[in-house]
Scaffold this motif. Structure first.
Motif, PDB file in Angstrom:
ATOM      1  N   THR A  43      31.208  49.567 -14.884  1.00 18.57           N
ATOM      2  CA  THR A  43      30.257  48.687 -14.208  1.00 18.57           C
ATOM      3  C   THR A  43      30.993  47.778 -13.239  1.00 18.57           C
ATOM      4  O   THR A  43      31.952  47.112 -13.632  1.00 18.57           O
ATOM      5  CB  THR A  43      29.484  47.812 -15.229  1.00 18.57           C
ATOM      6  N   SER A  45      30.527  45.907  -8.888  1.00 21.82           N
ATOM      7  CA  SER A  45      29.585  45.291  -7.956  1.00 21.82           C
ATOM      8  C   SER A  45      28.598  46.297  -7.360  1.00 21.82           C
ATOM      9  O   SER A  45      27.526  45.900  -6.905  1.00 21.82           O
ATOM     10  CB  SER A  45      30.346  44.574  -6.841  1.00 21.82           C
ATOM     11  N   GLU A  48      24.895  46.530  -9.039  1.00 17.03           N
ATOM     12  CA  GLU A  48      23.989  45.389  -8.969  1.00 17.03           C
ATOM     13  C   GLU A  48      22.739  45.735  -8.150  1.00 17.03           C
ATOM     14  O   GLU A  48      22.820  46.461  -7.161  1.00 17.03           O
ATOM     15  CB  GLU A  48      24.705  44.196  -8.317  1.00 17.03           C
ATOM     16  N   GLU A  52      21.104  40.718  -7.255  1.00 13.19           N
ATOM     17  CA  GLU A  52      22.197  40.452  -8.198  1.00 13.19           C
ATOM     18  C   GLU A  52      23.573  40.454  -7.530  1.00 13.19           C
ATOM     19  O   GLU A  52      24.579  40.535  -8.233  1.00 13.19           O
ATOM     20  CB  GLU A  52      22.211  41.509  -9.309  1.00 13.19           C
ATOM     21  N   HIS A  53      23.672  40.368  -6.224  1.00 11.37           N
ATOM     22  CA  HIS A  53      24.966  40.488  -5.564  1.00 11.37           C
ATOM     23  C   HIS A  53      25.951  39.455  -6.108  1.00 11.37           C
ATOM     24  O   HIS A  53      25.715  38.250  -6.046  1.00 11.37           O
ATOM     25  CB  HIS A  53      24.815  40.308  -4.047  1.00 11.37           C
ATOM     26  N   MET A  55      26.914  39.601  -9.363  1.00  8.54           N
ATOM     27  CA  MET A  55      26.645  39.425 -10.794  1.00  8.54           C
ATOM     28  C   MET A  55      27.733  40.018 -11.682  1.00  8.54           C
ATOM     29  O   MET A  55      28.091  39.422 -12.714  1.00  8.54           O
ATOM     30  CB  MET A  55      25.288  40.045 -11.151  1.00  8.54           C
ATOM     31  N   ALA A  56      28.277  41.192 -11.338  1.00  6.00           N
ATOM     32  CA  ALA A  56      29.315  41.803 -12.186  1.00  6.00           C
ATOM     33  C   ALA A  56      30.514  40.867 -12.319  1.00  6.00           C
ATOM     34  O   ALA A  56      31.046  40.670 -13.422  1.00  6.00           O
ATOM     35  CB  ALA A  56      29.739  43.144 -11.596  1.00  6.00           C
ATOM     36  N   GLU A 162      25.586  49.157  -1.829  1.00  6.12           N
ATOM     37  CA  GLU A 162      26.266  48.304  -2.798  1.00  6.12           C
ATOM     38  C   GLU A 162      27.792  48.333  -2.658  1.00  6.12           C
ATOM     39  O   GLU A 162      28.466  47.345  -2.948  1.00  6.12           O
ATOM     40  CB  GLU A 162      25.885  48.717  -4.225  1.00  6.12           C
ATOM     41  N   SER A 173      23.142  34.333  -3.072  1.00  8.68           N
ATOM     42  CA  SER A 173      22.849  35.087  -4.290  1.00  8.68           C
ATOM     43  C   SER A 173      23.253  34.308  -5.541  1.00  8.68           C
ATOM     44  O   SER A 173      22.523  34.291  -6.543  1.00  8.68           O
ATOM     45  CB  SER A 173      23.560  36.441  -4.265  1.00  8.68           C
ATOM     46  N   LYS A 181      18.819  36.235 -15.809  1.00  8.16           N
ATOM     47  CA  LYS A 181      19.370  37.264 -14.935  1.00  8.16           C
ATOM     48  C   LYS A 181      20.694  37.790 -15.476  1.00  8.16           C
ATOM     49  O   LYS A 181      20.971  38.993 -15.425  1.00  8.16           O
ATOM     50  CB  LYS A 181      19.577  36.711 -13.527  1.00  8.16           C
ATOM     51  N   PHE A 185      21.420  41.734 -16.812  1.00  7.12           N
ATOM     52  CA  PHE A 185      22.501  42.583 -16.302  1.00  7.12           C
ATOM     53  C   PHE A 185      23.363  43.101 -17.454  1.00  7.12           C
ATOM     54  O   PHE A 185      23.677  44.301 -17.513  1.00  7.12           O
ATOM     55  CB  PHE A 185      23.360  41.799 -15.314  1.00  7.12           C
ATOM     56  N   GLN A 189      23.900  47.042 -18.515  1.00  7.85           N
ATOM     57  CA  GLN A 189      25.157  47.696 -18.143  1.00  7.85           C
ATOM     58  C   GLN A 189      26.216  47.727 -19.250  1.00  7.85           C
ATOM     59  O   GLN A 189      27.081  48.595 -19.241  1.00  7.85           O
ATOM     60  CB  GLN A 189      25.763  47.001 -16.918  1.00  7.85           C
TER      61      GLN A 189
END
Length: 418
Positions: A43, A45, A48, A52-53, A55-56, A162, A173, A181, A185, A189
């Motif tokens: 998982t 970027s 996402e 969610e940009h 988020m990872a 992505e 973001s 959120k 995620f 994931q």
């Protein structure tokens, strides 16, 4: 790394196992008091959704900020108090969380990894605080044009996809992230079947399996299906420039290439090494720096993903030298496309590239991380001896054919900071 009686690199006795929940385990024994143990998650970027940009990477930070049984300072001190280290990083396609420690603390490390990966509680006040930390990280990155330009270039090659998005996300973001959120995620994931537990050190594999079953045998439950990866659209090459108020002009050019599974990948790595890899006698460094004195640094790079890849050349110079540098780069392109390497040139390039790989293999942390990534994507580990064999099998004709596909001036995208 150990060598065998013939002076070749010995094949490591790697052991693997899979838990009923799908989590895979790989271990390489090594006679050292220092061990490495970690989790790599499939998982990054590119997994996402549009809202969610970043988020990872954000989740990677939050994993250290508290679990159901530990406060943030307890997480940090758990390994530090015994001289160990806890690290993590996020790429476009992976998230790594791992520990380095004295081997006697293996169970401490694996229990902590299990706790932060499966039981982090993402406190709201930590989300607010970590958002500010990452916003500072973004600003620091913006102040480093030699780093930022690589991400901007991926955005140029993969627009509205992505892979082109910044790993750190954007200010806009990040301001939308909240506990719900984050949990959505992670629940989507972070499933065991999406992970590899890796270990490097002297801990017996039977003990690793036993402790893995103890700490990682949670059910493989996902609240929703992992985001499906989509092949990026390949647009037409274009040029773009951005005003950055830098003392030098920073320029990067390149194009799309094959993915990490392609049969030509070792030839591609060797071609990259010859043109502008890490050696100071690469063709680009010899021309632009050593012979003409136009740049301090020039390099070529490969980034191979699971379904695509990119090749790039980066340099920075005085603005009055930009066009001359580009002409010299094109000249090196023409040499590699028009003239096959002689047997002696090919042999020298192979020896040099293998030597660099051999030196890099003396870093045990790098070995552990490379092993983990290989097992995650290929479901097997490629020891150095096998990689050397693949490099030895590359032909001059293969390199020239790759050059004709890759090193064509009309195929190059170009991004310039002025």
């Amino acid at each position: 790394m150990k060598t065998n009686d013939n002076g070749r690199y010995a094949r490591p006795s790697v052991s693997t196992h899979q838990l009923p929940n799908g989590l895979r385990i790989i271990h390489q024994p090594f006679p050292s008091e220092i061990s490495y143990c970690g989790i790599v998650i499939d998982t990054g970027s590119r997994d996402e959704f549009p809202d969610e940009h970043g988020m990872a990477h954000f989740v990677e930070h939050l994993l250290f900020k508290g679990t159901q049984k530990r406060k943030a300072h307890h997480v940090i001190n758990r390994m530090e108090n015994v001289g160990g280290e806890l690290n993590a990083y996020t790429t476009k396609e992976e998230t790594f969380i791992y520990a380095t420690f004295l081997s006697e603390y293996f169970e401490r490390a694996i229990e902590l990894l299990s706790d932060i990966v499966f039981h982090s509680n993402f406190p709201e006040h930590q989300i607010q605080k970590e958002r500010d930390v990452i916003l500072d990280e973004i600003n620091s990155y913006i102040d480093s044009p030699s780093e930022l330009i690589f991400d901007d270039f991926e955005n140029l090659l993969f627009p509205n996809h992505e892979i082109g998005h910044y790993i750190l996300g954007t200010t806009e973001s990040l301001l939308t992230f909240d506990k719900k959120k984050v949990e959505n995620f992670v629940n989507r994931q972070y499933s065991p079947s999406n992970m590899v537990l890796f270990s490097f050190g002297k801990t017996p594999f039977s003990k690793i399996v036993r402790l893995s079953e103890q700490y990682f045998s949670r059910p493989n439950i996902q609240h929703s299906t992992s985001k499906k990866r989509e092949l990026p659209f390949m647009g037409k090459p274009r040029k773009h420039q951005l005003e950055k108020d830098t003392a030098q002009t920073h320029l990067i050019l390149g194009t799309h290439t094959s993915d990490m599974f392609h049969s030509d990948r070792y030839a591609l790595y060797l071609l990259n090494h010859i043109l502008g890899g890490g050696a100071i006698n690469s063709r680009l460094n010899n021309s632009l720096r050593e012979k003409h004195g136009l740049v301090y640094n020039v390099e070529s790079n490969l980034a191979l993903y699971t379904d695509t890849g990119l090749f790039s050349i980066y340099f920075a110079c005085d603005k009055k030298h930009v066009e001359r540098c580009l002409k010299l780069i094109d000249k090196e392109f023409q040499k590699l496309t028009e003239f096959p390497l002689s047997p002696s040139q090919l042999a020298t390039a192979k020896r040099q590239y293998k030597g660099q790989l051999g030196i890099a293999s003396e870093n045990n942390e790098s070995i552990a991380l490379r092993m983990a990534k290989s097992y995650l994507h290929f479901n097997q580990y490629f020891p150095l001896e096998d990689i050397f064999t693949k490099i030895d099998g590359v032909t001059s004709e293969q390199l020239q054919n790759l050059a004709k596909e890759l090193l064509i001036w009309d195929k190059q995208y170009q991004l310039k900071y002025i």
